[in-house]
Design an enzyme around this catalytic site. Structure first.
Site, PDB file in Angstrom:
ATOM      1  N   ASP A 106       0.812  -1.222   0.000  1.00  0.00           N
ATOM      2  CA  ASP A 106       0.000   0.000   0.000  1.00  0.00           C
ATOM      3  C   ASP A 106       0.848   1.275   0.000  1.00  0.00           C
ATOM      4  O   ASP A 106       0.303   2.378   0.122  1.00  0.00           O
ATOM      5  CB  ASP A 106      -0.915   0.027   1.233  1.00  0.00           C
TER       6      ASP A 106
ATOM      7  N   ARG B  25       0.391  -2.101   7.387  1.00  0.00           N
ATOM      8  CA  ARG B  25       0.999  -0.876   6.859  1.00  0.00           C
ATOM      9  C   ARG B  25       1.990  -0.241   7.835  1.00  0.00           C
ATOM     10  O   ARG B  25       2.602   0.793   7.512  1.00  0.00           O
ATOM     11  CB  ARG B  25      -0.095   0.148   6.487  1.00  0.00           C
TER      12      ARG B  25
ATOM     13  N   ARG C 226      -9.747   5.098  11.169  1.00  0.00           N
ATOM     14  CA  ARG C 226      -8.294   4.936  11.209  1.00  0.00           C
ATOM     15  C   ARG C 226      -7.661   5.805  12.309  1.00  0.00           C
ATOM     16  O   ARG C 226      -7.255   5.309  13.334  1.00  0.00           O
ATOM     17  CB  ARG C 226      -7.680   5.269   9.852  1.00  0.00           C
TER      18      ARG C 226
ATOM     19  N   HIS D 174     -11.224   7.216   5.233  1.00  0.00           N
ATOM     20  CA  HIS D 174     -10.276   8.316   5.473  1.00  0.00           C
ATOM     21  C   HIS D 174     -10.979   9.619   5.104  1.00  0.00           C
ATOM     22  O   HIS D 174     -11.753   9.650   4.136  1.00  0.00           O
ATOM     23  CB  HIS D 174      -9.050   8.202   4.556  1.00  0.00           C
TER      24      HIS D 174
ATOM     25  N   CYS E 153      -4.792  10.092  -2.445  1.00  0.00           N
ATOM     26  CA  CYS E 153      -4.098   9.059  -1.659  1.00  0.00           C
ATOM     27  C   CYS E 153      -2.661   8.857  -2.133  1.00  0.00           C
ATOM     28  O   CYS E 153      -1.787   8.500  -1.357  1.00  0.00           O
ATOM     29  CB  CYS E 153      -4.829   7.725  -1.751  1.00  0.00           C
TER      30      CYS E 153
HETATM   31  N1  ARG Z   1      -5.329   0.340   0.962  1.00  0.00           N
HETATM   32  C1  ARG Z   1      -5.023   1.553   1.640  1.00  0.00           C
HETATM   33  C2  ARG Z   1      -5.606   1.514   3.040  1.00  0.00           C
HETATM   34  O1  ARG Z   1      -6.686   1.027   3.198  1.00  0.00           O
HETATM   35  C3  ARG Z   1      -5.578   2.723   0.896  1.00  0.00           C
HETATM   36  C4  ARG Z   1      -5.185   4.023   1.488  1.00  0.00           C
HETATM   37  C5  ARG Z   1      -5.745   5.171   0.745  1.00  0.00           C
HETATM   38  N2  ARG Z   1      -5.152   6.390   1.164  1.00  0.00           N
HETATM   39  C6  ARG Z   1      -5.816   7.495   1.468  1.00  0.00           C
HETATM   40  N3  ARG Z   1      -5.130   8.573   1.678  1.00  0.00           N
HETATM   41  N4  ARG Z   1      -7.113   7.494   1.622  1.00  0.00           N
HETATM   42  O2  ARG Z   1      -5.001   1.949   3.982  1.00  0.00           O
END
Ligand code: ARG
Length: 288
Positions: free
Chosen positions: A85, A110, A156, A185, A281
């Site tokens: 990612d 991550r 998150r 996000h 992103c």
């Molecule tokens: N697969 C990543 C996650 O779920 C995507 C992140 C996307 N980034 C963002 N800035 N919204 O963390």
């Protein structure tokens, strides 16, 4: 796909009939060299769906080249194997006034990205770096306007990261509750259009009723996106004050942006959408 909708008259729609002024930006990006979808930490990610890696790379290169053609500086982070990612570079830190608030990821998959970003900042002359105590996913959940640091929470970033960011940056943090897992996000549901002022576009359905009221109070002239465009991740956009790079499928946003004097530029990042991300992103802004 033509989609015909009556142009909804919006407040502020004709406030800026003359073209806007772009300002040169500095961005940090990471090529999707090791991009794949092997786990699922948001509803967009389906490990059963194959990713076309050469196509993902070509789409990402288009975005990088477009920024450069517009006169912006793009710095590059080396992609690391085992961190699929990493292409979503916006999540790795938040930089305002040249000060770096590192990230701390919610998911262990991550976690390793945070250190790679910190190392890059240390190697590139950034002296004021804060390693966070609380979970924050960088510009995924922090958005900078002229007056505020808008801060998402719910999926998150920890609410505790909001105080930490306010203390570090000395900017008033406005906490916003995200309630729809597709918009996990803040940057999937809200985009800052004009950083000299406080102009944003957002999708109200992604926010709690109280947070919607806060947004309506602070940004009465915001461009309001509808569900069709939000579902294309149309809010996951990057503005330089004039050009707004956004997913090309978010057709309904183009005219409202034009009527405000912005120049929408549609991008196809379809392969990266399989990871749950698009233009914003992939783009971390390094604010001097
Ligand atoms: N697969 C990543 C996650 O779920 C995507 C992140 C996307 N980034 C963002 N800035 N919204 O963390």
């Amino acid at each position: 796909m033509p989609h015909h909708r009556p142009a909804a008259p919006q407040r502020g729609a004709s406030l800026h009939p003359t073209p806007r002024q772009a300002t040169p930006r500095r961005y940090l990006m990471c090529p999707p060299a090791h991009f794949k979808v092997t786990y699922s930490i948001n509803p967009w990610m389906d490990p059963a769906k194959p990713v076309d890696l050469p196509l993902a790379l070509a789409q990402w290169e288009d975005l990088r080249d477009r920024y450069r053609a517009l006169g912006h500086t793009v710095e590059l982070l080396d992609a690391q194997p085992g961190l699929p990612d990493m292409v979503f570079a916006a999540n790795g830190a938040t930089v305002v006034d040249g000060r770096v608030l590192g990230a701390r990821f919610a998911h262990r998959e991550r976690a390793g990205e945070a250190g790679v970003h910190l190392d890059w900042f240390r190697a590139n002359g950034f002296a004021d770096i804060h390693e966070p105590a609380h979970v924050n996913e960088g510009e995924g959940d922090f958005a900078v306007t002229a007056s505020y640091l808008l801060a998402g929470r719910g999926f998150r970033s920890s609410p505790l990261s909001h105080d930490e960011a306010q203390e570090f940056f000395g900017r008033p943090v406005i906490g916003l509750d995200l309630v729809d897992p597709r918009y996990y996000h803040l940057d999937t549901a809200l985009c800052v259009l004009d950083t000299a002022g406080d102009e944003i576009m957002y999708y109200p359905g992604a926010f709690s009723p109280g947070s919607r009221s806060v947004l309506a109070r602070l940004f009465p002239d915001a461009l309001i996106a509808d569900e069709q465009d939000a579902e294309q991740l149309g809010l996951n956009a990057v503005s330089d004050g004039r050009h707004v790079l956004l997913p090309q499928a978010a057709l309904g946003l183009f005219e409202p942006l034009r009527s405000r004097g912005f120049e929408p530029i549609g991008m196809d990042l379809g392969e990266l959408l399989k990871g749950g991300g698009s233009v914003k992103c992939c783009t971390q802004e390094l604010r001097p």
